[in-house]
Scaffold this motif. Sequence first.
Motif, PDB file in Angstrom:
ATOM      1  N   ILE A  25       0.833  -1.211   0.000  1.00  0.00           N
ATOM      2  CA  ILE A  25       0.000   0.000   0.000  1.00  0.00           C
ATOM      3  C   ILE A  25       0.864   1.256   0.000  1.00  0.00           C
ATOM      4  O   ILE A  25       0.494   2.286  -0.575  1.00  0.00           O
ATOM      5  CB  ILE A  25      -0.939   0.001   1.219  1.00  0.00           C
ATOM      6  CG1 ILE A  25      -1.921  -1.174   1.138  1.00  0.00           C
ATOM      7  CG2 ILE A  25      -1.717   1.299   1.320  1.00  0.00           C
ATOM      8  CD1 ILE A  25      -2.776  -1.350   2.372  1.00  0.00           C
ATOM      9  N   ILE A  37      -0.748   6.529   5.990  1.00  0.00           N
ATOM     10  CA  ILE A  37      -1.356   5.281   5.531  1.00  0.00           C
ATOM     11  C   ILE A  37      -2.040   4.579   6.697  1.00  0.00           C
ATOM     12  O   ILE A  37      -3.184   4.118   6.585  1.00  0.00           O
ATOM     13  CB  ILE A  37      -0.291   4.367   4.896  1.00  0.00           C
ATOM     14  CG1 ILE A  37       0.243   4.996   3.607  1.00  0.00           C
ATOM     15  CG2 ILE A  37      -0.863   2.977   4.607  1.00  0.00           C
ATOM     16  CD1 ILE A  37       1.386   4.233   2.980  1.00  0.00           C
ATOM     17  N   ILE A  55      -5.283   6.036  -1.226  1.00  0.00           N
ATOM     18  CA  ILE A  55      -5.111   4.827  -0.412  1.00  0.00           C
ATOM     19  C   ILE A  55      -6.369   3.964  -0.440  1.00  0.00           C
ATOM     20  O   ILE A  55      -6.304   2.754  -0.709  1.00  0.00           O
ATOM     21  CB  ILE A  55      -4.761   5.207   1.041  1.00  0.00           C
ATOM     22  CG1 ILE A  55      -3.387   5.878   1.091  1.00  0.00           C
ATOM     23  CG2 ILE A  55      -4.783   3.968   1.941  1.00  0.00           C
ATOM     24  CD1 ILE A  55      -3.080   6.537   2.426  1.00  0.00           C
ATOM     25  N   ARG A  59      -5.034   1.942  -3.771  1.00  0.00           N
ATOM     26  CA  ARG A  59      -3.975   1.061  -3.285  1.00  0.00           C
ATOM     27  C   ARG A  59      -4.504  -0.120  -2.468  1.00  0.00           C
ATOM     28  O   ARG A  59      -4.013  -1.238  -2.629  1.00  0.00           O
ATOM     29  CB  ARG A  59      -2.971   1.876  -2.475  1.00  0.00           C
ATOM     30  CG  ARG A  59      -2.218   2.885  -3.319  1.00  0.00           C
ATOM     31  CD  ARG A  59      -1.052   3.494  -2.574  1.00  0.00           C
ATOM     32  NE  ARG A  59      -0.355   4.481  -3.403  1.00  0.00           N
ATOM     33  CZ  ARG A  59       0.702   5.171  -3.002  1.00  0.00           C
ATOM     34  NH1 ARG A  59       1.194   4.987  -1.765  1.00  0.00           N
ATOM     35  NH2 ARG A  59       1.283   6.043  -3.803  1.00  0.00           N
TER      36      ARG A  59
END
Length: 342
Positions: A25, A37, A55, A59
């Motif tokens: 990620i 994150i 994110i 991701r």
Amino acid sequence: MENKSYTKHFFFLSISLVVLFFLNISFGSVSIPFKDIFNSLFGGNVTKESWETIIINFRVPKAITAVLVGSGLSICGLLMQTLFRNPLAGPFVLGISSGASLGVAILILGSSVFGGFFLASSVSNWSLPIAASLGAFLVLSAVIIAANRVRNTMSILIIGLMFGSLTSAVISVLAYFSEAAQIQQYLFWSFGSLGNLTWNEITVFAIIYCIGILGTITVIKPLNSFLLGENYAKSLGVNVKKSRNIILLITSILTGVITAFSGPIAFVGLAVPHIARMLFSSSNHKILLPAVAIIGAIVLLICDAIAQMPTSEFTLPINAITSLFGAPIVIWLLIRKKRLFV
């Protein structure tokens, strides 16, 4: 002592999977601090709103897709190698992936041959997965019919390979009559991709994946008995024909849905079962099935991280990375171990 050894192996692999999931990620063309994150995933404050969008919407779905695809292909490879008792068997030997590729080829390349309907149909986000699923289903039906008409398991393997050759020939004919832009679009799909799925698509993918995994659990005993041949399995009271059909169906479902949503991804299903056997030194599928699932997810997360080319705007084809970095490792392991099965 043996169980403790397996426990340590699974513990180490599980920790590695979690760490690699978060590392995956964190990689991308946009550099995002690990703190942001973590906050994005667990409800904290993120420095930039755009980072949270990247994110959550890009991701994380890509990392989840890598886990599903890697584990699913690895399980399919293990099932096929056990059923056919062939170390070179993989999830694509039944021709299911080729059928999915044919469905996509008809959709993308078919407008040059069949007219504008296929060109108009290719606009929808769901068109490629649906086309791939229909192609995989057609080949699956043919393989199941053939499996009920032949007694020899190796004949099913040959039939699957023939279906693959047949669909490849049809794709070649379609490509011959297609324009360069259409061929390029199909070529990009054939490279494989983990980063194009929305949350709705991942939900559908995960549901079908879970159905396949639940089916796999029901055939652990037949899989162990197949290691010593069909006659031995019959002596243990295993319904060989029924078990074989279930294994083929499970493999087809998993391979079909994976190819439909992420394209054909090579190497993982062929190599990971061998890595699991070497690491665990076991042929018991109660051990091997969870082992190949975790190792397959780890391998594809690593390959995807490499393909992402951190700090670069380019993403390499995942198919190229899985084979380029994975094949030499497996060759080295096989030469060092000098055996394919425990």
